[in-house]
Motif scaffolding. Structure first.
Motif, short mmCIF file in Angstrom:
data_model
loop_
_atom_site.label_atom_id
_atom_site.label_comp_id
_atom_site.label_asym_id
_atom_site.label_seq_id
_atom_site.Cartn_x
_atom_site.Cartn_y
_atom_site.Cartn_z
N ASN A 37 -2.79 1.46 -2.44
CA ASN A 37 -2.42 2.25 -2.02
C ASN A 37 -1.07 1.25 -1.17
O ASN A 37 0.53 1.89 -1.45
N LEU A 38 -0.91 -0.41 -1.14
CA LEU A 38 0.25 -1.13 -1.08
C LEU A 38 0.78 -1.21 -2.69
O LEU A 38 2.31 -1.54 -2.83
N LYS B 83 1.08 0.19 -5.78
CA LYS B 83 1.18 0.98 -5.96
C LYS B 83 3.75 1.29 -5.90
O LYS B 83 3.26 1.02 -5.38
N SER C 95 2.02 -5.53 -1.11
CA SER C 95 3.36 -4.33 -1.24
C SER C 95 3.91 -4.32 -3.06
O SER C 95 2.94 -4.86 -3.58
N SER C 96 4.25 -3.61 -2.94
CA SER C 96 4.77 -2.70 -4.40
C SER C 96 4.80 -3.47 -4.96
O SER C 96 5.86 -4.65 -5.97
#
Lengths: 252, 252, 252, 252
Positions: free
Chosen positions: D114-115, D117, D93-94
Motif C-alpha cells: 500500500n505504501l 504503490k 514510500s511509493s
C-alpha cells in the motif's frame, strides 16, 4: 517536637544541600561558613544563616539523605527504585538476616541495614580491598554499623552464614554462587540477583532452575517522573531507561 | 533451623497455595484434608501429604504471603510495587510513625506496619464502617495489630497525631487534607499521595505548592516482567501498565 | 545500479555526515573541500576524498536524511516515531489528501508529502509568517513541493478544502478546529491531534465527543533502544520518555 | 464527495463491523441480512438497515480495515505499530522495491504494498506452502496484488532481486540471510530484521557487524493507550508490553 542535639546529623537545605554532623562545629561552604554548634537545642525545621548571610533550612535527615549526599559512591550502585523493589518484594524488615555480595560502595548494604534494624544483620562480602575500605567507611558513617558484618573476602570461596532470609548478589559471576546461596537460605527465604545484562540473567536463571526454587521471576523497574504545573501536565522528557534486571527466586 | 510451632502460620505450596494457622488443626482443601497438627516440631521446608495423597511443601511465610493469600481485598489496593516505592523513597523503617487515610482493606497499612515494627506505629483512618470492619479483621489477622491504630473516622474532621514521619493519602479529596497533613508532619518528614487519575495529581500538587514543602515529585512505577528460558529471552507479552501516580513532598 | 547525476542529492558519510546537492560543485567542510562534480557518472556507494584526504562514502539519501540533516528546525518538531504512527495508523499513502495545521518547520509536512506522492497533496496552514517562510524553504528544498500547498494563514479563520482523508492538528487551541475539521474529513477519514500536554488532550477529546467520530483513541509511542554487543545486551541507559500524546478519531 | 460503486469495498459499522465487497450483493450477519446492491450510487457515510432493522454506517475503508477485518491471520503477525516504524524509519514510500521473508499471512506485505504503490514492488518469499496459499489469497483480496510478487520458495536458497531499497526479514534463522541481503540492497538502502527474542537479535547483529552496514540500531516500540473522560484521565490498565525487537541497518 524533638530538639537538635550535638550528636545529630542535620540536613541543610539552601543554595546547596548538605548532610553534616552537628559535632563538626564550623562547616565551610561556597555560600559561607555555618556555625553548627548554634543549632543545639533548636528545633528541626529552624533556619540558620551562613557567614555570607545565606539561609539554610535545617531538617532531620533520613537514610536516603545519607545515601544521596554522604555515601562515597563507586561508579555502579543499585538505584533507590531497585533497592525499594528488592526490599518490598522479599518482605525485608526488622529481624531479617541477609547475605550480600559484592558490597561495592555499600549503598544497598546501608539501605538494607536500615530496614533490618534493630535485630537483623547484613553479612556483606567484597573481594576488592579498595572497594571494601570505601564501603567500610560508608557503613561506619551511616551509623548503622551495628547491623552490618562487612568482610573483605571472595564469597566464591565459601561462607558460613546459614538460615538467612535473603541472599542478594550483585557481582560478576553471580551464577556460580547460586548453589551455595541456595544452601544458605532458609525455607521460604529469597535469592535476588541484580544483573545489568540479559546474558547474566540467563546464566543465573539456568542455575536457579537446577535448585529447588519456586516463584522465580525476572523483572525490571521503570520509574517515570511527571512535570505537573497549574496549567500543564506531562511526563518528563527523558528518563532513566535501564539500570538492571532483578531475578527473584524463593527456596521451597 | 527453626521448627514449626503450634502458633505459627505456614505457607502450603502444592496444586494450590495456602497460608494457614497451624492451630487450625484440620484444613480442608479441594486436594484433600491436611492435618496441620502433624507439622508441630517439623522443620520448615518439610513436605506434608493431604488425605488425597497430594504433596504440599511447608514454607515459612512472610508479610507478602499474608497480603497475597490471606488479606480480604476490596476492589482497589495499592500494588506491592507501589507500596515498595512509597516505603523506599521515604526511608520508612522501624520507628517511623505514619498517618494513613483511607485504610481501605489495609493492604498498605499492614505492609507499613511490618516495616515500622517493633517501635513505630501506623495511625490509619477509614470513613466507611464496612471498609473499617474488613480492615480491622485483616490487621488483626496479620499479627501486626500492636503497630497499628485503626480508626473508623473521617480524617477530614481532623486528627490529633503530630510530628509524624510520613502521611500517606489514598482517598478521594486527598487535596483537602494536604494543609492538615503538612501541620502533622515533622520537619524532614514526607507526604505521599496516591492518585489513580492525573486530575487528582494536579489538585494535590496545587495544594502542596501552597505549603512549605520541598523535593516535590510525581512519578509512576512500571514493572516489566521477563520470560527467560534456556533458549529464548523476552519481556512478557502483556503488563500492568497503570495503577496510580504517586506524589511525594517533603516538609522543610 | 543507478549512477549519480548532476541533479541528485547525495549523502556523504565520513567524520561528519552531510546531505548535499551534487550541483553545488565544491563543498567546504571542516574535513576539507569535496569536489562534488567528480561524482557524476559514479555509482552510489562510491568513496570520495576531500582535499584533506578524508574519505566520505556517497550514499543515495532518503526522505529521513533530508529531515535529519537538511531541514531547518524550529524548537518543536513531531519526532519520526510519532510521524510514523500517525501515517501507519491512518493508512496514509499515495493519493491521500491531508490538511495540516500548523506547519511549523514542515517536518511532518515533508514526511507526509513523501507518502502521498505522486497523486496526493498536503494542504498545510501556518499562522506565523516567520515559521511559514522557514517551512516554505524546507518544502522547496525537499523536492516535494509539488505535493504541498503551504499557506501563511490562520486555519481558525476557515479553509476551503473538503473531502480530505486526514486532518492533522499540531497547534495551540487545536480543540477549536475540531468541528471544522470534522466537516472537511470524508467518511472513513481521520482526525489526528498531537498534544504535548494532557490538558490539551482533554480539551480535544471533549470536542471530538460532540461530533460523529468513531474509533477514538489517545496514545503515546515510546521507542526503547538497545545496546547489543557480542557479549552483552541491554536497553540504553536513557531514553526519550515523552514527546506528545496523539489522539486519533475517525469520521463515520 | 465520491459515490459508492459496485466495485467498491465498504466498511459497515454497527453492532458488529464488517469489510465487504458491494459486489457480494446480499450479506448475511447475525444482525440480519444487508442488501449491499442498494448502496450503489449512495454517498460514503450513508446508513443502511439490515433485514432485522439494525443500522450500519457505511464508510470508505482503508488498508488498515482490510488488515484488521479481512486478512486471514496466522498466529504471528507484525503488529501495526511495528509495521509503522519499519516503514517510517526506512522512508518506505511509493517507488520502493522491497524483499521480504517470510511472507507469513502477508500482513506486512500488504501494509508495505500500500505504501510502495503505484510504482514500487514487494518481492516476498515464503517457505511453507500452506502459509503461501493463505498469503496469496490475502494479497489478492487486498486489491494490491499488482505491487506484490509472492513466491513459495526458501529465501535461503538464494534470490535474484538486486538493488532493492529494503530487505525485511521476519523468519527463524534470519541471521543466515544477512550476507545475501547485504548484496541485494542498494547503497543507502536498509535491512530490517524483526526478532521476538533477544537471542535472535544477537545472532543478527553479529552478522550485520561482518558487513559494511552503518546506522545499526535495535529498538522496540511500545504504545501506551489512555482513557480520557471529561472527569478523569489515566493510561489504560494493561498494555501490549512486547511484540518483537526491530534491528535496522543501512548499507554504505
Amino acid at each position: 517536637m524533638e530538639k537538635i542535639t550535638a550528636s545529630d546529623k542535620v540536613l541543610l537545605l539552601g543554595k546547596s544541600d548538605f548532610l553534616v554532623d552537628v559535632a563538626k562545629g564550623m562547616f565551610h561552604t561556597n555560600h559561607g561558613t555555618i556555625n553548627l554548634s548554634k543549632l543545639v537545642g533548636k528545633k528541626f525545621g529552624t533556619i540558620i544563616k551562613s557567614s555570607k548571610g545565606e539561609s539554610f533550612s535545617v531538617l532531620r535527615p533520613n537514610i536516603n539523605d545519607f545515601l544521596d549526599k554522604r555515601l562515597a559512591r563507586l561508579p555502579q550502585i543499585i538505584s533507590l527504585k531497585d533497592c525499594s523493589l528488592i526490599a518490598g518484594l522479599t518482605g525485608l524488615s526488622s529481624g531479617y538476616n541477609v547475605i550480600e555480595a559484592g558490597t561495592g560502595s555499600a549503598f544497598l548494604t546501608v539501605f538494607m541495614a536500615n530496614l533490618v534494624k534493630p535485630n537483623g544483620k547484613i553479612f556483606t562480602y567484597e573481594l576488592r580491598s579498595d572497594f571494601f575500605k570505601s564501603a567500610k567507611k560508608n557503613i561506619d558513617d551511616s551509623g548503622l554499623s551495628a547491623f552490618v558484618d562487612a568482610k573483605n573476602r571472595d564469597i566464591s570461596k565459601g561462607f558460613k552464614e546459614k538460615d538467612v532470609d535473603l541472599v542478594v548478589l550483585d557481582m560478576i559471576g553471580a551464577e556460580k554462587i547460586v548453589p551455595k546461596a541456595y544452601k544458605a537460605i532458609k525455607s521460604g527465604g529469597f535469592l535476588v540477583v541484580y544483573s545489568p545484562y540479559i546474558e547474566q540473567v540467563k546464566a543465573v536463571c539456568n542455575e536457579i532452575e537446577m535448585e529447588s526454587f519456586t516463584e522465580v521471576r525476572t523483572l525490571e523497574c521503570l520509574v517515570r517522573d511527571y512535570k505537573i504545573t497549574r496549567d500543564f501536565s506531562r511526563p518528563n522528557t527523558t528518563m532513566l531507561a535501564h539500570t538492571g534486571y532483578m531475578t527473584f527466586a524463593r527456596k521451597v
